[in-house]
Design a protein around this motif. Structure first.
Motif, mmCIF file in Angstrom:
data_model
loop_
_atom_site.group_PDB
_atom_site.id
_atom_site.type_symbol
_atom_site.label_atom_id
_atom_site.label_comp_id
_atom_site.label_asym_id
_atom_site.label_seq_id
_atom_site.Cartn_x
_atom_site.Cartn_y
_atom_site.Cartn_z
ATOM 1 N N GLY A 1 -35.878 -15.497 -39.803
ATOM 2 C CA GLY A 1 -37.082 -15.843 -40.545
ATOM 3 C C GLY A 1 -37.042 -15.436 -42.009
ATOM 4 O O GLY A 1 -37.922 -15.841 -42.775
ATOM 5 N N ASP A 2 -36.055 -14.648 -42.384
ATOM 6 C CA ASP A 2 -35.908 -14.264 -43.791
ATOM 7 C C ASP A 2 -35.237 -15.363 -44.605
ATOM 8 O O ASP A 2 -35.185 -15.269 -45.846
ATOM 9 C CB ASP A 2 -35.064 -12.980 -43.915
ATOM 10 C CG ASP A 2 -35.703 -11.795 -43.218
ATOM 11 O OD1 ASP A 2 -34.955 -10.880 -42.807
ATOM 12 O OD2 ASP A 2 -36.946 -11.775 -43.075
ATOM 13 N N SER A 3 -34.709 -16.373 -43.939
ATOM 14 C CA SER A 3 -34.055 -17.466 -44.645
ATOM 15 C C SER A 3 -35.056 -18.163 -45.561
ATOM 16 O O SER A 3 -36.124 -18.597 -45.120
ATOM 17 C CB SER A 3 -33.487 -18.477 -43.647
ATOM 18 O OG SER A 3 -32.486 -17.889 -42.849
ATOM 19 N N ALA A 4 -34.700 -18.256 -46.831
ATOM 20 C CA ALA A 4 -35.595 -18.808 -47.852
ATOM 21 C C ALA A 4 -34.864 -18.773 -49.185
ATOM 22 O O ALA A 4 -33.752 -18.254 -49.287
ATOM 23 C CB ALA A 4 -36.882 -17.994 -47.954
ATOM 24 N N VAL A 5 -35.522 -19.327 -50.204
ATOM 25 C CA VAL A 5 -35.037 -19.157 -51.570
ATOM 26 C C VAL A 5 -35.819 -18.007 -52.206
ATOM 27 O O VAL A 5 -37.053 -18.012 -52.194
ATOM 28 C CB VAL A 5 -35.219 -20.436 -52.395
ATOM 29 C CG1 VAL A 5 -34.768 -20.204 -53.838
ATOM 30 C CG2 VAL A 5 -34.427 -21.596 -51.782
ATOM 31 N N TYR A 6 -35.098 -17.038 -52.720
ATOM 32 C CA TYR A 6 -35.726 -15.887 -53.358
ATOM 33 C C TYR A 6 -35.668 -16.087 -54.874
ATOM 34 O O TYR A 6 -34.594 -16.216 -55.460
ATOM 35 C CB TYR A 6 -35.033 -14.593 -52.928
ATOM 36 C CG TYR A 6 -35.353 -14.278 -51.483
ATOM 37 C CD1 TYR A 6 -34.664 -14.912 -50.446
ATOM 38 C CD2 TYR A 6 -36.379 -13.403 -51.151
ATOM 39 C CE1 TYR A 6 -34.989 -14.661 -49.123
ATOM 40 C CE2 TYR A 6 -36.701 -13.132 -49.825
ATOM 41 C CZ TYR A 6 -36.011 -13.778 -48.825
ATOM 42 O OH TYR A 6 -36.330 -13.526 -47.507
ATOM 43 N N LEU A 7 -36.848 -16.115 -55.473
ATOM 44 C CA LEU A 7 -36.984 -16.390 -56.897
ATOM 45 C C LEU A 7 -37.351 -15.128 -57.652
ATOM 46 O O LEU A 7 -38.144 -14.314 -57.186
ATOM 47 C CB LEU A 7 -38.080 -17.434 -57.123
ATOM 48 C CG LEU A 7 -37.875 -18.805 -56.496
ATOM 49 C CD1 LEU A 7 -39.138 -19.648 -56.644
ATOM 50 C CD2 LEU A 7 -36.691 -19.519 -57.128
ATOM 51 N N CYS A 8 -36.792 -15.003 -58.807
ATOM 52 C CA CYS A 8 -37.129 -13.912 -59.716
ATOM 53 C C CYS A 8 -37.724 -14.529 -60.980
ATOM 54 O O CYS A 8 -37.296 -15.603 -61.421
ATOM 55 C CB CYS A 8 -35.878 -13.115 -60.051
ATOM 56 S SG CYS A 8 -36.127 -11.793 -61.250
#
Lengths: 115, 115
Positions: free
Chosen positions: A85-92
């Motif tokens: 469930g941590d699969s995602a795009v992480y944006l800064c």
């Protein structure tokens, strides 16, 4: 000047592993934000740094997520015991001083896939 | 609860036709309003924002948005779209009550301009 950069651009890991995602903000920006974007959704706030300190970490989903910014520039988002469930795009994103009215400048994101 | 809703997930439109992308927010406090755009294979970038003053704000590429306080809306419009406007559009809000610049995003609207 250079924009916000993030590394790696893609990360594939196995369930249960530890990952680190790096963000290099625009030089001189004191405010730094992490967001997470799941497929088909808008970015969701995770944590906000003002300088070296985490001024608002209310968006971190649980204690497996942690972020640091030790020298007030580069930040690392750390995820322990990753889950699918941590699969995602992480944006800064970074902004000059963190004001509510300021434009946030986004990096290209790190696409995390947990198998 | 504070939230942002984009009522249309996809908007197909023919080139040179007008378009409106809808955004509503829920808040009992004052807000700043933003539209961000994500072109294919690029990061999020600011399109326009409302801070104060005239309720109609414009972007350099012909988009405009109008803040309507009574309807808590910030719809984005363009009188004549181009193929190059094909992108994902996100409405975002910062709430005065948060004391930080964190943004609450809508789910996004995919604008697909057809020739």
């Amino acid at each position: 000047g250079a924009g916000v950069s993030q590394t790696p651009s893609n990360k594939v890991t196995e369930k249960g592993k530890y990952v680190e995602l790096r963000c290099d903000p625009i030089s001189g920006h004191t405010a730094l934000y992490w967001y997470r974007q799941s497929l088909g959704q808008g970015p969701e706030f995770l944590i906000y740094f003002q300088g070296t300190g985490a001024a608002d970490d209310s968006g971190l989903p649980n204690d497996r997520f942690f972020a640091v910014r030790p020298e007030g520039s580069v930040s690392t988002l750390k995820i322990q015991r990753t889950e699918r469930g941590d699969s995602a795009v992480y944006l800064c994103a970074s902004s000059l001083a963190g004001g509510l009215q300021e434009t946030q400048y986004f990096g290209p994101g790190t696409r995390l896939l947990v198998l | 609860a504070q939230s942002v809703t984009q009522l249309d997930s996809q908007v197909p439109v023919f080139e040179e036709a007008p378009v409106e992308l809808r955004c509503n927010y829920s808040s009992s406090v004052s807000v700043y309003l933003f539209w961000y755009v994500q072109y294919p294979n690029q990061g999020l970038q600011l399109l326009l924002k409302y801070l104060s003053g005239s309720t109609l704000v414009e972007s350099i590429n012909g988009f405009e948005a109008e803040f309507n306080k009574s309807q808590t809306s910030f719809h984005l419009r363009k009188p004549s779209v181009h193929i190059s406007d094909t992108a994902e559009y996100f409405c975002a809000v910062s709430f005065f009550s948060s004391n930080t610049g964190k943004l609450i995003f809508g789910q996004g609207t995919t604008l697909q301009v057809k020739p």
